[in-house]
Motif scaffolding. Structure first.
Motif, PDB file in Angstrom:
ATOM      1  N   GLU A 164       0.949  -1.356  -0.550  1.00  0.00           N
ATOM      2  CA  GLU A 164       0.015  -0.325   0.114  1.00  0.00           C
ATOM      3  C   GLU A 164       1.524   1.413  -0.274  1.00  0.00           C
ATOM      4  O   GLU A 164       0.943   2.098  -0.460  1.00  0.00           O
ATOM      5  N   GLY A 165       2.011   0.941   0.720  1.00  0.00           N
ATOM      6  CA  GLY A 165       2.754   2.770   0.471  1.00  0.00           C
ATOM      7  C   GLY A 165       3.724   2.791  -0.804  1.00  0.00           C
ATOM      8  O   GLY A 165       3.408   3.951  -1.127  1.00  0.00           O
ATOM      9  N   LYS A 166       3.442   2.009  -1.496  1.00  0.00           N
ATOM     10  CA  LYS A 166       4.319   1.816  -2.875  1.00  0.00           C
ATOM     11  C   LYS A 166       3.190   2.783  -3.611  1.00  0.00           C
ATOM     12  O   LYS A 166       3.588   3.694  -4.383  1.00  0.00           O
ATOM     13  N   ARG A 167       1.522   2.625  -3.638  1.00  0.00           N
ATOM     14  CA  ARG A 167       0.641   2.599  -4.053  1.00  0.00           C
ATOM     15  C   ARG A 167       0.256   3.672  -4.215  1.00  0.00           C
ATOM     16  O   ARG A 167       0.351   4.344  -5.064  1.00  0.00           O
ATOM     17  N   LYS A 168       0.351   4.170  -2.880  1.00  0.00           N
ATOM     18  CA  LYS A 168      -0.201   5.564  -2.441  1.00  0.00           C
ATOM     19  C   LYS A 168       1.640   6.695  -3.147  1.00  0.00           C
ATOM     20  O   LYS A 168       1.515   7.380  -3.232  1.00  0.00           O
ATOM     21  N   ALA A 169       2.490   6.346  -2.977  1.00  0.00           N
ATOM     22  CA  ALA A 169       3.836   6.830  -3.627  1.00  0.00           C
ATOM     23  C   ALA A 169       3.958   6.675  -4.638  1.00  0.00           C
ATOM     24  O   ALA A 169       3.549   7.785  -5.776  1.00  0.00           O
ATOM     25  N   GLN A 170       3.393   5.933  -5.237  1.00  0.00           N
ATOM     26  CA  GLN A 170       3.272   6.054  -7.210  1.00  0.00           C
ATOM     27  C   GLN A 170       1.941   7.212  -7.518  1.00  0.00           C
ATOM     28  O   GLN A 170       1.966   7.711  -8.935  1.00  0.00           O
ATOM     29  N   GLU A 171       1.658   6.685  -6.240  1.00  0.00           N
ATOM     30  CA  GLU A 171      -0.281   7.793  -7.083  1.00  0.00           C
ATOM     31  C   GLU A 171       0.624   9.659  -6.703  1.00  0.00           C
ATOM     32  O   GLU A 171       0.287  10.029  -7.362  1.00  0.00           O
ATOM     33  N   PHE A 172       0.818   9.405  -5.364  1.00  0.00           N
ATOM     34  CA  PHE A 172       1.906  10.889  -5.416  1.00  0.00           C
ATOM     35  C   PHE A 172       2.995  11.706  -6.415  1.00  0.00           C
ATOM     36  O   PHE A 172       2.581  12.685  -6.943  1.00  0.00           O
ATOM     37  N   GLU A 173       3.568  10.674  -7.261  1.00  0.00           N
ATOM     38  CA  GLU A 173       4.343  10.801  -7.896  1.00  0.00           C
ATOM     39  C   GLU A 173       3.700  10.818  -9.493  1.00  0.00           C
ATOM     40  O   GLU A 173       4.254  12.289 -10.251  1.00  0.00           O
ATOM     41  N   THR A 174       2.396  10.525  -9.773  1.00  0.00           N
ATOM     42  CA  THR A 174       1.589  10.382  -9.932  1.00  0.00           C
ATOM     43  C   THR A 174       1.328  12.165 -10.737  1.00  0.00           C
ATOM     44  O   THR A 174       0.699  13.002 -11.694  1.00  0.00           O
ATOM     45  N   LEU A 175       0.643  12.429  -9.368  1.00  0.00           N
ATOM     46  CA  LEU A 175       0.353  13.976  -9.249  1.00  0.00           C
ATOM     47  C   LEU A 175       1.395  15.308  -9.169  1.00  0.00           C
ATOM     48  O   LEU A 175       0.914  16.322  -9.959  1.00  0.00           O
ATOM     49  N   LYS A 176       2.277  15.111  -8.900  1.00  0.00           N
ATOM     50  CA  LYS A 176       3.110  15.341  -9.463  1.00  0.00           C
ATOM     51  C   LYS A 176       3.590  15.872 -10.983  1.00  0.00           C
ATOM     52  O   LYS A 176       4.069  17.035 -11.620  1.00  0.00           O
ATOM     53  N   THR A 177       3.841  14.928 -11.694  1.00  0.00           N
ATOM     54  CA  THR A 177       3.745  15.366 -12.956  1.00  0.00           C
ATOM     55  C   THR A 177       2.689  15.519 -13.238  1.00  0.00           C
ATOM     56  O   THR A 177       2.999  16.830 -14.300  1.00  0.00           O
ATOM     57  N   GLN A 178       1.408  16.054 -13.208  1.00  0.00           N
ATOM     58  CA  GLN A 178       0.036  15.982 -13.643  1.00  0.00           C
ATOM     59  C   GLN A 178       0.774  17.735 -13.194  1.00  0.00           C
ATOM     60  O   GLN A 178      -0.073  18.356 -13.817  1.00  0.00           O
ATOM     61  N   TYR A 179       0.139  17.508 -11.782  1.00  0.00           N
ATOM     62  CA  TYR A 179       0.404  19.600 -11.622  1.00  0.00           C
ATOM     63  C   TYR A 179       1.818  20.099 -11.470  1.00  0.00           C
ATOM     64  O   TYR A 179       1.930  21.678 -11.457  1.00  0.00           O
ATOM     65  N   PHE A 180       3.244  19.766 -11.147  1.00  0.00           N
ATOM     66  CA  PHE A 180       4.404  20.301 -10.719  1.00  0.00           C
ATOM     67  C   PHE A 180       5.361  19.225 -12.094  1.00  0.00           C
ATOM     68  O   PHE A 180       6.060  18.717 -11.063  1.00  0.00           O
ATOM     69  N   PRO A 181       5.494  19.152 -13.334  1.00  0.00           N
ATOM     70  CA  PRO A 181       5.675  18.459 -14.337  1.00  0.00           C
ATOM     71  C   PRO A 181       7.707  18.931 -13.918  1.00  0.00           C
ATOM     72  O   PRO A 181       7.903  17.520 -14.102  1.00  0.00           O
ATOM     73  N   ASN A 182       7.631  19.735 -14.535  1.00  0.00           N
ATOM     74  CA  ASN A 182       8.767  20.424 -14.175  1.00  0.00           C
ATOM     75  C   ASN A 182      10.387  20.593 -13.776  1.00  0.00           C
ATOM     76  O   ASN A 182      11.017  19.794 -13.823  1.00  0.00           O
ATOM     77  N   PRO A 183       9.808  21.153 -12.350  1.00  0.00           N
ATOM     78  CA  PRO A 183      10.963  21.268 -11.707  1.00  0.00           C
ATOM     79  C   PRO A 183      11.017  19.557 -11.046  1.00  0.00           C
ATOM     80  O   PRO A 183      10.315  18.918 -10.824  1.00  0.00           O
ATOM     81  N   PRO A 184      12.268  19.019 -10.826  1.00  0.00           N
ATOM     82  CA  PRO A 184      12.409  18.017  -9.935  1.00  0.00           C
ATOM     83  C   PRO A 184      12.271  18.284  -8.684  1.00  0.00           C
ATOM     84  O   PRO A 184      12.104  19.383  -7.655  1.00  0.00           O
ATOM     85  N   TRP A 185      11.863  16.701  -7.464  1.00  0.00           N
ATOM     86  CA  TRP A 185      11.784  16.741  -6.228  1.00  0.00           C
ATOM     87  C   TRP A 185      12.134  17.597  -5.388  1.00  0.00           C
ATOM     88  O   TRP A 185      11.507  18.123  -4.644  1.00  0.00           O
ATOM     89  N   HIS A 186      13.529  17.890  -5.279  1.00  0.00           N
ATOM     90  CA  HIS A 186      14.451  18.801  -4.651  1.00  0.00           C
ATOM     91  C   HIS A 186      13.795  19.938  -5.013  1.00  0.00           C
ATOM     92  O   HIS A 186      14.097  21.262  -3.633  1.00  0.00           O
ATOM     93  N   GLN A 187      13.455  20.673  -5.542  1.00  0.00           N
ATOM     94  CA  GLN A 187      12.615  22.008  -5.806  1.00  0.00           C
ATOM     95  C   GLN A 187      11.763  22.043  -6.167  1.00  0.00           C
ATOM     96  O   GLN A 187      10.979  23.885  -5.784  1.00  0.00           O
ATOM     97  N   LEU A 188      10.662  21.043  -5.935  1.00  0.00           N
ATOM     98  CA  LEU A 188       9.504  21.189  -4.583  1.00  0.00           C
ATOM     99  C   LEU A 188       9.221  22.141  -3.312  1.00  0.00           C
ATOM    100  O   LEU A 188      10.061  21.995  -2.947  1.00  0.00           O
ATOM    101  N   THR A 189       8.691  23.441  -3.284  1.00  0.00           N
ATOM    102  CA  THR A 189       8.313  23.341  -2.466  1.00  0.00           C
ATOM    103  C   THR A 189       7.628  23.294  -1.198  1.00  0.00           C
ATOM    104  O   THR A 189       7.051  21.946  -1.762  1.00  0.00           O
ATOM    105  N   SER A 190       7.838  23.419  -0.028  1.00  0.00           N
ATOM    106  CA  SER A 190       7.092  23.387   0.675  1.00  0.00           C
ATOM    107  C   SER A 190       5.590  23.173   0.366  1.00  0.00           C
ATOM    108  O   SER A 190       4.426  22.327   0.513  1.00  0.00           O
ATOM    109  N   ASN A 191       4.646  24.541  -0.336  1.00  0.00           N
ATOM    110  CA  ASN A 191       3.366  24.467  -0.840  1.00  0.00           C
ATOM    111  C   ASN A 191       2.839  23.490  -1.847  1.00  0.00           C
ATOM    112  O   ASN A 191       2.248  23.126  -1.794  1.00  0.00           O
ATOM    113  N   HIS A 192       4.234  23.406  -2.412  1.00  0.00           N
ATOM    114  CA  HIS A 192       3.949  22.251  -3.805  1.00  0.00           C
ATOM    115  C   HIS A 192       3.625  21.413  -2.722  1.00  0.00           C
ATOM    116  O   HIS A 192       2.235  20.080  -3.637  1.00  0.00           O
ATOM    117  N   ILE A 193       4.494  20.735  -1.996  1.00  0.00           N
ATOM    118  CA  ILE A 193       4.195  19.498  -0.829  1.00  0.00           C
ATOM    119  C   ILE A 193       2.710  19.355  -0.740  1.00  0.00           C
ATOM    120  O   ILE A 193       1.853  18.216  -1.103  1.00  0.00           O
TER     121      ILE A 193
END
Length: 445
Positions: A228-257
């Motif tokens: 279940e943890g892996k499934r929710k992580a993949q879900e989170f990654e899909t949401l990043k691709t949808q809403y914040f596709p360009n910045p890498p993970w480290h460059q996401l702000t706290s508000n992005h998260i």
């Protein structure tokens, strides 16, 4: 001012008439940059001359209406990912030779909210009454604390919030003697998600050795499976691709998260806090049973746990949504006619989310170690805010914060003060001796 000499340097705190406190001490390296998605690492920098006078920033989290309700007055807290600090509260004139028992408090908040700066978790009444030291601390929350980041990048880790808690316990073991505490008498105490965290640590193959007593309030652990943890992580990654596709993970702000967390929550619909989107993930680092434990445990619950979740008919979930939440947690699903009203939903939550799982937990622990239980049943039926003994209402009594009740219009009597005084004494007696003064269970009312 008051001062403590440690191997990290001399730390100054604040002295009050009945207690002393040292706030905002870093116990781990700031989890930013390359450490953002990794397990906590102990802080080894110098603290010489550190002025521990103010709480550190609180963990990144969404708004929480209960925060204001359990504060004496409205407050604004600065949020920052560099939040891994702790606070040491002790009786006045404590010396390193005193070797007092230590209580380390883990806050609750569904693994999404909570922090040690909140009024509710200031234990100055407790250390003013009893010879005990209390440590409160922050740990990472939400996706930053409990998403399976290792499933997104194999150089990252999971259970980051638990790693923070382990790191805080390590700090206490290494340094609390300088503050007058005994590192061989560490009581881990937590409520709700805090109690669940402690259970996870008691099952951890190495961390359990740093805990000598445990106080588990209203929090039977609900593991998240590795799958279940892996499934929710993949879900989170899909949401990043949808809403914040360009910045890498480290460059996401706290508000992005926080935005991604909000979108992930929307996928599940309203849950009233009954379903943990983020929670401790069961991995190979944990035992599956408590057979290895040999430490005393005090387990607490409130009489009407579920009443805080469904406050009125206006706050009920639709029976169909209530059933969806239960199915996703692999719980028995009642027919809709049994969960139509607010009272039905409250009672169902109390019985099946709390009382029955707490009873099972008690039975499991009692088979291997000394175990006591307590039920908080105090209420004031004439007051709209305190008509029943709901989830978290016991914490102001355990920590002596009856001023929170008066801030919401309750006129206290001698009975409330005596009840809180007795609960604090029982807690500290347990921390000092590893026993309770009653045989099996006690009712506070």
């Amino acid at each position: 001012m008051t001062y403590v000499h440690t191997e990290l340097g001399t730390i100054s705190g604040v002295r009050y008439p009945h207690y002393e406190v040292f706030k905002g001490i870093p116990y781990a390296k700031a989890p930013i940059g390359d450490l953002r998605f990794k397990a906590a690492q102990p802080y080894h920098g110098t603290l010489d001359g550190f002025q521990a006078l103010e709480f550190g920033p609180v963990p990144i989290q969404p708004p929480n209406s209960l925060e204001a309700f359990f504060n004496v007055s409205p407050q604004h807290y600065k949020q920052d990912e560099a939040c891994l600090t702790l606070n040491v509260w002790r009786p006045k004139q404590t010396s390193p030779n005193d070797c007092l028992p230590v209580v380390v408090y883990f806050y609750g908040g569904s693994f999404v909210n909570g922090h040690s700066a909140q009024d509710l978790y200031h234990p100055h009444h407790l250390v003013s009454q009893e010879k005990v030291i209390v440590v409160t601390f922050n740990y990472r929350l939400g996706a930053l604390g409990f998403l399976d980041w290792a499933s997104i990048n194999d150089s990252w880790d999971n259970n980051l919030g638990l790693s923070d808690q382990i790191c805080a316990l390590q700090w206490v073991h290494q340094h609390i003697s300088d503050f007058g505490g005994d590192p061989q008498f560490i009581t881990a105490m937590g409520q709700s998600a805090g109690a669940m965290s402690i259970q996870a640590l008691l099952l951890h193959k190495t961390a359990h050795a740093m805990i000598h007593r445990a106080v588990l309030l209203s929090g039977p652990l609900q593991w998240m499976s590795s799958r279940e943890g892996k499934r929710k992580a993949q879900e989170f990654e899909t949401l990043k691709t949808q809403y914040f596709p360009n910045p890498p993970w480290h460059q996401l702000t706290s508000n992005h998260i926080l935005t991604l967390m909000a979108h992930q929550q929307m996928k599940y619909g309203k849950t009233k806090g009954l379903e943990f989107l983020y929670a401790p993930i069961q991995t190979a680092s944990f035992h599956h049973t408590f057979e290895h434990l040999r430490l005393p445990v005090l387990i607490g619950q409130t009489k009407s746990e579920g009443d805080i979740y469904i406050k009125s008919e206006r706050h009920t979930l639709s029976p169909q949504q209530f059933q969806k939440v239960l199915r996703r947690q692999n719980l028995d699903v009642p027919p809709t006619h049994q969960i139509q009203t607010a009272q039905q939903q409250r009672d169902w939550i109390t019985k099946y989310y709390f009382h029955q799982p707490i009873q099972r937990l008690t039975q499991q622990l009692a088979q291997v170690t000394a175990t006591w239980t307590a039920t908080f049943a105090w209420s004031r039926p004439s007051h709209p805010n305190y008509a029943t003994s709901y989830h978290i209402l016991d914490v102001p009594f355990w920590l002596g914060h009856l001023d929170i009740l008066t801030a919401h219009g309750l006129s206290l009597t001698h009975h409330e003060y005596q009840l809180s005084h007795q609960m604090i004494h029982d807690l500290c007696y347990f921390a000092a001796t590893g026993t309770c003064s009653w045989q099996k269970t006690k009712i506070y009312k």
